[in-house]
Design a protein around this motif. Structure first.
Motif, PDB file in Angstrom:
ATOM      1  N   GLY A  79       1.012  -1.714  -0.051  1.00 36.71           N
ATOM      2  CA  GLY A  79       0.058  -0.044  -0.192  1.00 36.71           C
ATOM      3  C   GLY A  79       0.997   0.911  -0.117  1.00 36.71           C
ATOM      4  N   ALA A  80       1.998   1.289   0.230  1.00 35.49           N
ATOM      5  CA  ALA A  80       2.994   2.495   0.248  1.00 35.49           C
ATOM      6  C   ALA A  80       3.049   3.089  -1.089  1.00 35.49           C
ATOM      7  N   THR A  81       3.417   4.374  -1.767  1.00 32.32           N
ATOM      8  CA  THR A  81       3.456   5.036  -2.730  1.00 32.32           C
ATOM      9  C   THR A  81       4.563   4.746  -3.490  1.00 32.32           C
ATOM     10  N   ILE A  82       5.293   4.878  -4.078  1.00 32.62           N
ATOM     11  CA  ILE A  82       6.207   5.118  -5.252  1.00 32.62           C
ATOM     12  C   ILE A  82       6.171   5.696  -6.101  1.00 32.62           C
ATOM     13  N   ILE A  83       7.140   6.376  -6.185  1.00 31.99           N
ATOM     14  CA  ILE A  83       7.263   7.094  -7.243  1.00 31.99           C
ATOM     15  C   ILE A  83       8.740   7.033  -8.598  1.00 31.99           C
ATOM     16  N   VAL A  84       8.284   6.870  -9.634  1.00 31.21           N
ATOM     17  CA  VAL A  84       9.080   5.802 -10.476  1.00 31.21           C
ATOM     18  C   VAL A  84       8.904   6.861 -11.871  1.00 31.21           C
ATOM     19  N   GLY A  85      10.554   7.149 -11.715  1.00 33.61           N
ATOM     20  CA  GLY A  85      10.955   7.924 -13.173  1.00 33.61           C
ATOM     21  C   GLY A  85      11.060   7.131 -14.477  1.00 33.61           C
ATOM     22  N   VAL A  86       9.525   7.055 -15.216  1.00 29.97           N
ATOM     23  CA  VAL A  86      10.364   5.407 -16.586  1.00 29.97           C
ATOM     24  C   VAL A  86      10.384   6.609 -17.758  1.00 29.97           C
ATOM     25  N   ASN A  87      11.665   6.040 -18.384  1.00 31.17           N
ATOM     26  CA  ASN A  87      11.718   6.975 -19.693  1.00 31.17           C
ATOM     27  C   ASN A  87      12.983   5.386 -20.454  1.00 31.17           C
ATOM     28  N   GLY A  88      12.603   4.216 -19.901  1.00 31.29           N
ATOM     29  CA  GLY A  88      12.985   3.042 -20.962  1.00 31.29           C
ATOM     30  C   GLY A  88      12.445   1.889 -20.171  1.00 31.29           C
ATOM     31  N   TYR A  89      13.233   0.818 -20.168  1.00 29.55           N
ATOM     32  CA  TYR A  89      12.946  -0.585 -19.929  1.00 29.55           C
ATOM     33  C   TYR A  89      13.331  -0.851 -18.075  1.00 29.55           C
ATOM     34  N   PHE A  90      14.577  -0.518 -17.646  1.00 33.11           N
ATOM     35  CA  PHE A  90      14.315  -0.285 -16.426  1.00 33.11           C
ATOM     36  C   PHE A  90      13.954   0.518 -15.637  1.00 33.11           C
ATOM     37  N   GLY A  91      12.923   1.959 -15.788  1.00 31.29           N
ATOM     38  CA  GLY A  91      12.374   2.103 -15.494  1.00 31.29           C
ATOM     39  C   GLY A  91      10.676   1.228 -15.321  1.00 31.29           C
ATOM     40  N   GLU A  92      10.138   1.185 -16.090  1.00 31.75           N
ATOM     41  CA  GLU A  92       9.349   0.491 -15.936  1.00 31.75           C
ATOM     42  C   GLU A  92       9.207  -1.155 -15.182  1.00 31.75           C
ATOM     43  N   ARG A  93      10.554  -1.979 -15.326  1.00 31.94           N
ATOM     44  CA  ARG A  93      10.658  -2.833 -14.214  1.00 31.94           C
ATOM     45  C   ARG A  93      10.718  -2.356 -13.081  1.00 31.94           C
ATOM     46  N   LEU A  94      10.826  -1.369 -12.779  1.00 36.50           N
ATOM     47  CA  LEU A  94      10.614  -0.967 -10.934  1.00 36.50           C
ATOM     48  C   LEU A  94       9.433  -0.441 -10.994  1.00 36.50           C
ATOM     49  N   CYS A  95       8.524  -0.280 -12.003  1.00 36.27           N
ATOM     50  CA  CYS A  95       7.301  -0.357 -12.148  1.00 36.27           C
ATOM     51  C   CYS A  95       6.386  -1.351 -11.271  1.00 36.27           C
ATOM     52  N   GLU A  96       6.864  -2.164 -12.454  1.00 39.65           N
ATOM     53  CA  GLU A  96       6.619  -4.000 -12.329  1.00 39.65           C
ATOM     54  C   GLU A  96       6.768  -4.859 -10.620  1.00 39.65           C
ATOM     55  N   VAL A  97       8.187  -4.619 -10.439  1.00 41.08           N
ATOM     56  CA  VAL A  97       8.935  -5.220  -9.315  1.00 41.08           C
ATOM     57  C   VAL A  97       7.852  -4.601  -7.783  1.00 41.08           C
ATOM     58  N   GLY A 101       4.891  -5.746  -5.758  1.00 41.50           N
ATOM     59  CA  GLY A 101       4.745  -5.852  -4.081  1.00 41.50           C
ATOM     60  C   GLY A 101       4.037  -5.040  -2.774  1.00 41.50           C
ATOM     61  N   GLY A 102       3.070  -5.102  -3.922  1.00 36.33           N
ATOM     62  CA  GLY A 102       2.128  -3.947  -3.723  1.00 36.33           C
ATOM     63  C   GLY A 102       2.241  -2.730  -3.327  1.00 36.33           C
ATOM     64  N   ALA A 103       2.725  -2.127  -3.770  1.00 33.18           N
ATOM     65  CA  ALA A 103       3.081  -1.038  -3.703  1.00 33.18           C
ATOM     66  C   ALA A 103       2.140   0.021  -4.945  1.00 33.18           C
ATOM     67  N   GLU A 104       2.032   1.231  -4.847  1.00 36.79           N
ATOM     68  CA  GLU A 104       1.127   2.322  -5.316  1.00 36.79           C
ATOM     69  C   GLU A 104       1.812   2.822  -6.152  1.00 36.79           C
ATOM     70  N   VAL A 105       2.125   2.951  -7.547  1.00 33.19           N
ATOM     71  CA  VAL A 105       3.094   3.085  -7.951  1.00 33.19           C
ATOM     72  C   VAL A 105       2.530   4.821  -8.708  1.00 33.19           C
ATOM     73  N   VAL A 106       3.462   5.458  -8.965  1.00 36.22           N
ATOM     74  CA  VAL A 106       3.273   6.854  -9.142  1.00 36.22           C
ATOM     75  C   VAL A 106       4.388   7.169 -10.673  1.00 36.22           C
ATOM     76  N   ARG A 107       4.055   7.014 -11.435  1.00 31.24           N
ATOM     77  CA  ARG A 107       4.727   7.611 -12.993  1.00 31.24           C
ATOM     78  C   ARG A 107       4.886   8.632 -13.531  1.00 31.24           C
TER      79      ARG A 107
END
Lengths: 365, 365
Positions: A79-97, A101-107
């Protein structure tokens, strides 16, 4: 018959001879005093390379993706929030992982091939001050783009949001200052600019991050990647058994880091910068177009589109089979029309560049 | 100066010379056709050792605990029930990892040092027919006890409960028949009876287990240990990128398995049985008492209490420093009064036994 590749793809790179040699040392048990001495020295060497005094600095027994997941699941509660910078494959992977883990992702996005704007990331944090983490890939292996992470830490210091940096391709290749930039969690991999074979993921956590991890209300979902348990295993005395770490890989990382530090970290950064520029200066003359804009171009990983009309897969295969040179194909929007060329660690040499350019010139006829 | 240990603890064991030699082969990229060939042969060799035709048979890029977690999180959904046989440290770990994955754990216990009763496990399954998994450690590394898993599979075949077997210390040491015993999921590690250095976890899933995994309604909580993604990475053509696997460790496992299969799996089992008995026949004469009852005694891992009045830690340390021989200390109820002696893989030889016995005789004066 063993293939003997010149590894100029996105990783693994050709290890330092010292790192290969170290693989053959006799295997030691994971509680052997000699092994614990090596582990302690690896901690010191990793601190020197991460530029940190963080006590929790250790190699996770897995590849870079294991380092990513270890940081995310150890620092995020469901339920925790994570802000992820996404401008490539590994940013996408951060979101996926993080999602798993049950986090809320802000892209926070930028186009593939362009750098993230630190102001956008900080704005997202101000809009989501409850965010537990803000995560950015320092060196996007998928596009050759450098994201500027230096301005983030000081701005986050007064907030509840920890800064997590993916340094898989960055560490040992381009400047990264964990303490000065106030990075709370950072992970890397052995097989890129550190010049060792794949298999381990160096990780470091700031005291603030360790405190956050120790204060969590829910258990870390992974046992294998629980950085608290790994801290008790690698850094406590006596160690609490967790898993049977590979002395083989530890020796090799130890030796690769030794070689790197003997050259000097700043000298290694300078070498990567110089060798990367040598390639990037030459590629346009062969009809390649560099993907990353100059201000955000990584020297250790160059992504470039091929001259019009060429089949990248056919050419790349010929490079491998006829010349024994590996480069990587494009990913995402660049699949089928770009290459990713790594000049990392022991492969960041003039010889690598002249060899690659010579072979490409031959292939292009 | 490199320590050169005779590794007779609970693992790692001394690798086969072929497995050490293979470590120095040039590193290959994880998409290199030569590497993919090695991976394919590793699959075949693992199938031979697991005695299975399971398509999903691959090395997870982590140690045995990563194999355990990969099987559990890939096959359990949150809230699912798992029945776990617990008679030692690694049965406890199964409970811990399953709990962290959000499963309801039903424990079936036997005292440490005694084998589980298959009838108890099957009774627990009848009382919990909704259980997704029944998990048992075939060879408890913490006590030297062999749990009889052969009767379980046929009884579970008509139910919704899959059989998961921990074969970390069993595989390649004592008979294990994945297909004949109808085991649905099984994991091991490279550094015990397979005779390679640590770092990889061989895993196999039955078609029924793969179907279960593919039909789940929730994502697998781990990205790194997702056996579905690993199947697409190792077994699909073309492979879907997942992580940068270590060709170094793959080569070494490939070579260790090659040596093992050249000797013949049954011959290797017979060798472990003979060498283990040689040690176990001699220990009582030195005042040691074997922990496991004869009917459930593992040859590859012997746990024994020391003669009254001896300080096991002091003696064990002298064995290491004066003779260069590593044995393990006792765990749990046996901490401080027992040793765990591994005779696994390349270390399962007459020479190991006479060396250890000779040194112990000297130390006991």
């Amino acid at each position: 018959m063993h293939g003997d590749r010149l590894l100029l793809g996105p990783g693994p790179s050709v290890p330092y001879p010292e790192a290969l040699e170290a693989l053959t040392r006799p295997v030691l048990g994971h509680l052997d005093p000699d092994y614990l001495g090596v582990i302690s020295e690896i901690g010191d060497r990793l601190r020197a390379v991460f530029r940190t005094a963080n006590a929790l600095t250790l190699p996770v027994s897995g590849t870079g993706s294991a380092g990513m997941e270890a940081c995310l699941v150890s620092l995020l509660e469901p339920g925790a929030t994570i802000i992820v910078g996404v401008n490539g494959y590994f940013g996408e992977r951060l979101c996926e992982v993080a999602c798993r883990g049950g986090a809320e992702v802000v892209r926070v996005e930028a186009p593939w091939g362009s750098p993230l704007d630190p102001a956008d990331l900080l704005a997202a944090q101000r809009a989501n001050p409850q965010a537990a983490l803000l995560a950015v890939v320092a060196a996007e292996t998928s596009t050759g783009v450098r994201n500027d992470v230096a301005p983030l830490g000081p701005e986050l210091a007064g907030t509840d949001t920890l800064l997590l940096v993916d340094a898989v391709t960055a560490l040992g290749g381009t400047p990264l200052e964990v303490d000065e930039w106030q990075i709370d969690a950072c992970y890397s991999a052995t097989q890129k600019c550190l010049g060792a074979p794949p298999g381990l993921a160096p990780v470091t956590l700031s005291p603030r991050a360790v405190e956050r991890m120790r204060a969590r209300r829910t258990p870390i979902q992974s046992f294998y990647l629980d950085l608290g348990l790994l801290q008790d295993y690698y850094l406590a005395s006596p160690p609490t058994y967790h898993h049977t770490a590979s002395s083989t890989l530890a020796y090799s990382l130890h030796a690769g880091l030794g070689r790197l530090l003997a050259e000097g970290l700043e000298n290694v950064w300078e070498r990567h910068a110089r060798i990367g520029a040598m390639l990037q200066d030459a590629l346009p003359g062969l009809g390649f177009e560099l993907i990353a804009p100059e201000r955000a171009r990584l020297p250790q990983l160059t992504a470039a589109t091929l001259p019009e009309g060429l089949d990248e897969a056919v050419l790349r295969k010929r490079l491998l089979t006829e010349y024994g040179i590996e480069v990587g194909g494009g990913l995402g929007a660049f699949a089928g029309r770009a290459w990713r060329i790594g000049l990392m660690g022991h492969a960041a040499t003039e010889r690598s560049v002249v060899t690659l350019l010579g072979a490409v010139r031959q292939l292009l006829g």
